[in-house]
Design a protein around this motif. Structure first.
Motif, PDB file in Angstrom:
ATOM      1  N   ASN A 140      -1.487  12.411  -1.405  1.00  0.00           N
ATOM      2  CA  ASN A 140      -2.265  11.163  -1.487  1.00  0.00           C
ATOM      3  C   ASN A 140      -3.725  11.492  -1.837  1.00  0.00           C
ATOM      4  O   ASN A 140      -4.628  11.476  -1.017  1.00  0.00           O
ATOM      5  N   LYS A 141      -3.929  11.769  -3.127  1.00  0.00           N
ATOM      6  CA  LYS A 141      -5.238  12.253  -3.592  1.00  0.00           C
ATOM      7  C   LYS A 141      -6.361  11.244  -3.339  1.00  0.00           C
ATOM      8  O   LYS A 141      -7.482  11.629  -2.998  1.00  0.00           O
ATOM      9  N   GLU A 142      -6.068   9.943  -3.534  1.00  0.00           N
ATOM     10  CA  GLU A 142      -7.114   8.921  -3.357  1.00  0.00           C
ATOM     11  C   GLU A 142      -7.620   8.937  -1.916  1.00  0.00           C
ATOM     12  O   GLU A 142      -8.826   8.938  -1.658  1.00  0.00           O
ATOM     13  N   ALA A 143      -6.641   8.952  -0.978  1.00  0.00           N
ATOM     14  CA  ALA A 143      -7.029   8.907   0.440  1.00  0.00           C
ATOM     15  C   ALA A 143      -7.749  10.193   0.839  1.00  0.00           C
ATOM     16  O   ALA A 143      -8.751  10.150   1.562  1.00  0.00           O
ATOM     17  N   ILE A 144      -7.269  11.333   0.343  1.00  0.00           N
ATOM     18  CA  ILE A 144      -7.919  12.610   0.681  1.00  0.00           C
ATOM     19  C   ILE A 144      -9.370  12.598   0.194  1.00  0.00           C
ATOM     20  O   ILE A 144     -10.295  12.954   0.908  1.00  0.00           O
ATOM     21  N   ARG A 145      -9.546  12.128  -1.036  1.00  0.00           N
ATOM     22  CA  ARG A 145     -10.901  12.068  -1.577  1.00  0.00           C
ATOM     23  C   ARG A 145     -11.774  11.128  -0.733  1.00  0.00           C
ATOM     24  O   ARG A 145     -12.931  11.409  -0.440  1.00  0.00           O
ATOM     25  N   PHE A 146     -11.162  10.004  -0.353  1.00  0.00           N
ATOM     26  CA  PHE A 146     -11.896   9.037   0.469  1.00  0.00           C
ATOM     27  C   PHE A 146     -12.333   9.669   1.796  1.00  0.00           C
ATOM     28  O   PHE A 146     -13.504   9.605   2.173  1.00  0.00           O
ATOM     29  N   TYR A 147     -11.384  10.289   2.501  1.00  0.00           N
ATOM     30  CA  TYR A 147     -11.727  10.849   3.816  1.00  0.00           C
ATOM     31  C   TYR A 147     -12.771  11.970   3.690  1.00  0.00           C
ATOM     32  O   TYR A 147     -13.677  12.074   4.508  1.00  0.00           O
ATOM     33  N   GLU A 148     -12.617  12.789   2.666  1.00  0.00           N
ATOM     34  CA  GLU A 148     -13.600  13.882   2.494  1.00  0.00           C
ATOM     35  C   GLU A 148     -14.983  13.292   2.224  1.00  0.00           C
ATOM     36  O   GLU A 148     -15.994  13.770   2.731  1.00  0.00           O
TER      37      GLU A 148
ATOM     38  N   CYS B 161       0.804  -1.234   0.000  1.00  0.00           N
ATOM     39  CA  CYS B 161       0.000   0.000   0.000  1.00  0.00           C
ATOM     40  C   CYS B 161       0.827   1.270   0.000  1.00  0.00           C
ATOM     41  O   CYS B 161       0.350   2.309  -0.464  1.00  0.00           O
ATOM     42  N   PHE B 162       2.019   1.230   0.597  1.00  0.00           N
ATOM     43  CA  PHE B 162       2.789   2.462   0.784  1.00  0.00           C
ATOM     44  C   PHE B 162       4.215   2.329   0.270  1.00  0.00           C
ATOM     45  O   PHE B 162       4.844   1.288   0.419  1.00  0.00           O
ATOM     46  N   GLU B 163       4.695   3.432  -0.280  1.00  0.00           N
ATOM     47  CA  GLU B 163       6.117   3.575  -0.628  1.00  0.00           C
ATOM     48  C   GLU B 163       6.834   4.141   0.591  1.00  0.00           C
ATOM     49  O   GLU B 163       6.210   4.704   1.481  1.00  0.00           O
TER      50      GLU B 163
ATOM     51  N   TYR C 119       6.219  13.890   7.212  1.00  0.00           N
ATOM     52  CA  TYR C 119       6.755  12.593   6.764  1.00  0.00           C
ATOM     53  C   TYR C 119       8.211  12.690   6.329  1.00  0.00           C
ATOM     54  O   TYR C 119       8.753  11.753   5.751  1.00  0.00           O
ATOM     55  N   GLY C 120       8.843  13.832   6.560  1.00  0.00           N
ATOM     56  CA  GLY C 120      10.225  14.056   6.124  1.00  0.00           C
ATOM     57  C   GLY C 120      10.287  15.327   5.294  1.00  0.00           C
ATOM     58  O   GLY C 120       9.241  15.921   4.978  1.00  0.00           O
TER      59      GLY C 120
ATOM     60  N   PRO D 142       8.600   7.223   2.255  1.00  0.00           N
ATOM     61  CA  PRO D 142       8.823   7.001   3.680  1.00  0.00           C
ATOM     62  C   PRO D 142       7.536   6.753   4.457  1.00  0.00           C
ATOM     63  O   PRO D 142       7.510   6.936   5.659  1.00  0.00           O
ATOM     64  N   PHE D 143       6.473   6.323   3.758  1.00  0.00           N
ATOM     65  CA  PHE D 143       5.168   6.249   4.419  1.00  0.00           C
ATOM     66  C   PHE D 143       4.885   4.888   5.044  1.00  0.00           C
ATOM     67  O   PHE D 143       3.974   4.752   5.832  1.00  0.00           O
ATOM     68  N   ARG D 144       5.665   3.855   4.658  1.00  0.00           N
ATOM     69  CA  ARG D 144       5.371   2.525   5.185  1.00  0.00           C
ATOM     70  C   ARG D 144       6.013   2.320   6.553  1.00  0.00           C
ATOM     71  O   ARG D 144       6.955   3.013   6.917  1.00  0.00           O
ATOM     72  N   PHE D 145       5.475   1.334   7.282  1.00  0.00           N
ATOM     73  CA  PHE D 145       5.980   1.042   8.626  1.00  0.00           C
ATOM     74  C   PHE D 145       6.957  -0.118   8.590  1.00  0.00           C
ATOM     75  O   PHE D 145       6.809  -1.046   7.786  1.00  0.00           O
ATOM     76  N   SER D 146       7.907  -0.109   9.512  1.00  0.00           N
ATOM     77  CA  SER D 146       8.754  -1.283   9.722  1.00  0.00           C
ATOM     78  C   SER D 146       7.896  -2.348  10.430  1.00  0.00           C
ATOM     79  O   SER D 146       6.837  -2.028  10.988  1.00  0.00           O
ATOM     80  N   ARG D 147       8.372  -3.578  10.433  1.00  0.00           N
ATOM     81  CA  ARG D 147       7.634  -4.645  11.119  1.00  0.00           C
ATOM     82  C   ARG D 147       7.494  -4.315  12.619  1.00  0.00           C
ATOM     83  O   ARG D 147       6.446  -4.504  13.219  1.00  0.00           O
TER      84      ARG D 147
END
Ligand SMILES: CC(C)(COP(=O)(O)OP(=O)(O)OC[C@H]1O[C@@H](n2cnc3c(N)ncnc32)[C@H](O)[C@@H]1OP(=O)(O)O)[C@@H](O)C(=O)NCCC(=O)NCCS
Length: 157
Positions: free
Chosen positions: A119-127, A26-28, A141-142, A30-35
């Motif tokens: 993150n246009k998809e997520a912004i649209r989703f949340y709105e 889902c994420f590139e 995020y950096g 620096p947005f993804r989490f470490s385990r």
């Protein structure tokens, strides 16, 4: 496309590898989490985790932390991930609906989140889900990767 047949349930420790693998999809950086970070977020005592399964496949999840923010409890959305093959079929709507229900049950007055400004998809989703932009956080995020802050107040019933 029709909605997949989903089961929503809580987190189990054995979900961790699937959560981590889905986050990589889902994420590139620096947005993804470490385990380690994923485990910490999912297993934190204040975490509410909603997992979506289709058949025996984990297809999405949402991690919310119940936090104090400006004199109220809020449900802070740490992450929301849906498998790329199952997007735009209502999976995230179901996940966030259940996460909001659990946050209300925990006496939260609102939901809160940061989202990458690109993150246009997520912004649209949340709105679409009724979240309103209430601020921005430069470099969240950096360097050069800013966040927008969205909030959704719960109606008092
Ligand atoms: C954002 C995300 C969670 C949405 O999941 P989803 O299951 O596809 O969302 P739903 O099907 O419930 O809702 C779809 C709605 O969201 C918006 N949306 C989602 N993807 C979109 C896209 N690619 N383009 C435009 N709008 C989009 C639209 O309003 C859409 O409604 P529509 O299909 O009727 O136009 C998913 O794209 C994802 O996992 N992205 C990667 C991880 C991420 O960015 N998470 C959020 C940041 S924390």
């Amino acid at each position: 496309m029709s909605s997949p047949n989903l089961t929503l349930r809580g987190y189990r420790r054995s979900d961790l590898p699937a959560l981590f693998a889905l986050d990589l999809l889902c994420f590139e950086e620096p947005f993804r989490f470490s385990r380690a970070a994923m485990r910490q977020f999912a297993e934190s005592p204040n975490a509410k985790v909603v997992v979506a399964e289709s058949g025996d496949m984990l297809v999405g999840f949402c991690i919310v932390h119940i936090e104090r923010f400006e004199q109220e409890s809020v449900g802070y959305i740490t992450t929301l991930d849906v498998h790329p093959d199952l997007r735009r079929r209502g999976v995230a709507h179901q996940l966030i609906g259940e996460a909001e229900r659990q946050a209300r049950e925990a006496n939260c007055g609102a939901m809160l989140l940061h989202v990458f400004s690109g993150n246009k998809e997520a912004i649209r989703f949340y709105e679409r889900c009724g979240y309103l932009k209430v601020g921005a956080h430069e470099g969240f995020y950096g360097i050069g990767a800013d966040a927008l802050i969205y909030r959704k107040a719960f109606k008092v019933s």
